[in-house]
Design an enzyme around this catalytic site. Structure first.
Site, mmCIF file in Angstrom:
data_model
loop_
_atom_site.group_PDB
_atom_site.id
_atom_site.type_symbol
_atom_site.label_atom_id
_atom_site.label_comp_id
_atom_site.label_asym_id
_atom_site.label_seq_id
_atom_site.Cartn_x
_atom_site.Cartn_y
_atom_site.Cartn_z
ATOM 1 N N CYS A 145 0.839 -1.206 0.000
ATOM 2 C CA CYS A 145 0.000 0.000 0.000
ATOM 3 C C CYS A 145 0.874 1.256 0.000
ATOM 4 O O CYS A 145 1.396 1.653 1.043
ATOM 5 C CB CYS A 145 -0.917 -0.017 1.226
ATOM 6 S SG CYS A 145 -1.953 1.444 1.371
ATOM 7 N N CYS A 178 -0.414 4.133 2.116
ATOM 8 C CA CYS A 178 -0.233 3.933 3.570
ATOM 9 C C CYS A 178 1.224 4.137 3.973
ATOM 10 O O CYS A 178 1.510 4.751 4.988
ATOM 11 C CB CYS A 178 -0.624 2.516 4.001
ATOM 12 S SG CYS A 178 -2.141 1.880 3.323
ATOM 13 N N ASP A 179 2.148 3.562 3.221
ATOM 14 C CA ASP A 179 3.539 3.458 3.684
ATOM 15 C C ASP A 179 4.545 4.326 2.917
ATOM 16 O O ASP A 179 5.712 4.387 3.301
ATOM 17 C CB ASP A 179 4.003 1.990 3.590
ATOM 18 C CG ASP A 179 3.151 1.079 4.473
ATOM 19 O OD1 ASP A 179 2.679 1.554 5.523
ATOM 20 O OD2 ASP A 179 2.949 -0.092 4.109
#
Ligand code: NAP
Length: 314
Positions: free
Chosen positions: A134, A137-138
Site C-alpha cells: 500500500c 499507507c507506507d
C-alpha cells in the site's frame, strides 16, 4: 426454531465494525462474526495510518482497537468464529461456523480483500520492513529514498507517480513491455522524470536480512538476471477478494453476483443481486479501497438493511 437475528455482519474490519455500530444504533438484533480473535482487518498490519481524518499518525493496530472498543461500548454481540458455509437465498439465511449455526434475516458480507503476493523469496520475511502492499499507507516512510513498484496496472502506475513525489527515484518493474494502466496515467508516468520503467521483468528475489536492501530481477525475454539497490518494494499486482466462504462448495443454493475479479457487485448502498444480502468495504467491486471508503460503506449498508427489513415486514 432458535434465535433469528435482524442482521449478521461477517468480518470485523473497518467496514464490518462501522456496520455493527450503525446496526446497534438502529436497534437491530445484530451479530458480528470475525474469524480472528482481534477485529481490525487489514489495518492491523499497517504501521501508520496517515489518511484517515482525525487519526494522523495512528498505528493501524491502535485504530483497529479504537473501532473495536466503540463496538464493545455499544454492547454489540460478537463472536470469534470462522464461517465455513452459508445459505444466502431465501427469507432466512443460515451461517455455519466450525462451532455453530446462526440464522438471520439479512447478511452483510464484509470480509475484505488481501493484496496478491508475488511469491518471491524474501517477500514474506521482509513484509512490513521494506515490502509493502500500500503506497498511500507506507510511501511517506521512503522520503528521499529509492523504491521499486512491481506491476503494470492502474494501481502500480498511480503508486509510482505518488511515490515519485517524495522518493529520490522510483523504478516501475513490469512483466511485459506494455502497461495495462489507462493511457492518461501512462502519460503522467512517462512525464515524471524520477521514474524509470524496467520492462519485461519479474522479481525473482527480494534482498535484505531485516530490512529491504535490493531486488533481484529476471528479464523474461533474455533470462538475464540483474539487481537493483532499493530501500522499499511496493507490490501492486492486484487484489484478491476474501470470498471463499460464500462461493464454490461453501455455498448452498444461489450466491451473489461477482465481477470478474471475484468482488461482490454492488453500488455504494451495498445492495447485492440477492435480496437481504449486502456487502461493505474492500469486498465490494469498487475503485478505492481505503479505511475511509470502508467506513463509508459500513454506514451506508445499514440504511439499506433497515429499508429492506421495513419493506419485508410490511
Ligand atoms: P490489475 O489491473 O489487475 O493489474 C495488475 C497488474 O499486475 C497487471 O499489470 C499485471 O500484469 C501485473 N501482475 C499480475 N500478477 C503479477 C505477477 N505475479 N508478477 C508481476 N506482475 C503481475 O490490478 P490493479 O492495478 O490493482 O487494479 C485493480 C482494479 O482497480 C482494476 O480494474 C483497475 O482498473 C482499477 N483501478 C482503477 C483506477 C482508476 O481508474 N484510476 C485506479 C486504481 C484501480 P499484466 O498486465 O501482464 O497482466
Amino acid at each position: 426454531m432458535g434465535k433469528i437475528y435482524d442482521v449478521i455482519i461477517i468480518g470485523a474490519g473497518p467496514a464490518g465494525m462501522t456496520a455493527a455500530i450503525y446496526a446497534k444504533r438502529a436497534e437491530l438484533e445484530t451479530l458480528l462474526i470475525e474469524k480472528n480473535f482481534m477485529g481490525g482487518g487489514q489495518i492491523l498490519n499497517t504501521y501508520e495510518i496517515d489518511n484517515f481524518p482525525g487519526f494522523k499518525g495512528y498505528n493501524g493496530f491502535d485504530l483497529g482497537q479504537k473501532f473495536s472498543e466503540h463496538v464493545d461500548e455499544l454492547g454489540v454481540e460478537r463472536i470469534s468464529e470462522e464461517v465455513r458455509s452459508v445459505e444466502l437465498a431465501g427469507e432466512i439465511k443460515t451461517i455455519w461456523t466450525e462451532e455453530a449455526e446462526y440464522q438471520t434475516k439479512t447478511v452483510v458480507l464484509a470480509t475484505g480483500a488481501s493484496p496478491k503476493k508475488l511469491g518471491a523469496p524474501g517477500e514474506e520475511k521482509l513484509s512490513g520492513t521494506g515490502v509493502s502492499y500500500c503506497a498511500t499507507c507506507d510511501g511517506a516512510f521512503f522520503k528521499n529514498k529509492i523504491t521499486v513498484v512491481i506491476g503494470g496496472g492502474d494501481v502500480a502506475v498511480e503508486d509510482a507517480i505518488f511515490l515519485a513525489r517524495g522518493c529520490e527515484k522510483v523504478y516501475l518493474v513490469h512483466r511485459r513491455n506494455e502497461l495495462r494502466a489507462t493511457k492518461s496515467l501512462q502519460t503522467a508516468l512517462f512525464q515524471t522524470p524520477n521514474i524509470e520503467c524496467v520492462w519485461d521483468s519479474v522479481a525473482v528475489e527480494i534482498l535484505g536480512d531485516t530490512q529491504v536492501s535490493g531486488i533481484r530481477l529476471k528479464n523474461v525475454k533474455t533470462e538475464a538476471e540483474s539487481e537493483l539497490k532499493v530501500d522499499g518494494v511496493f507490490v501492486a499486482v492486484g487484489n484478491e477478494p476474501n470470498n471463499a466462504w460464500f462461493t464454490g462448495e461453501a455455498l448452498k443454493g444461489d450466491g451473489v453476483e461477482l465481477d470478474k475479479g471475484g468482488f461482490v457487485i454492488a453500488g455504494e448502498d451495498g445492495v447485492t443481486s440477492l435480496p437481504g444480502v449486502f456487502v461493505a468495504g474492500d469486498l465490494r467491486s469498487k475503485r478505492l479501497r481505503q479505511v475511509a471508503t470502508a467506513v463509508g460503506d459500513g454506514a451506508n449498508v445499514i440504511t439499506s438493511v433497515t429499508d429492506y427489513l421495513t419493506e419485508s415486514a410490511s
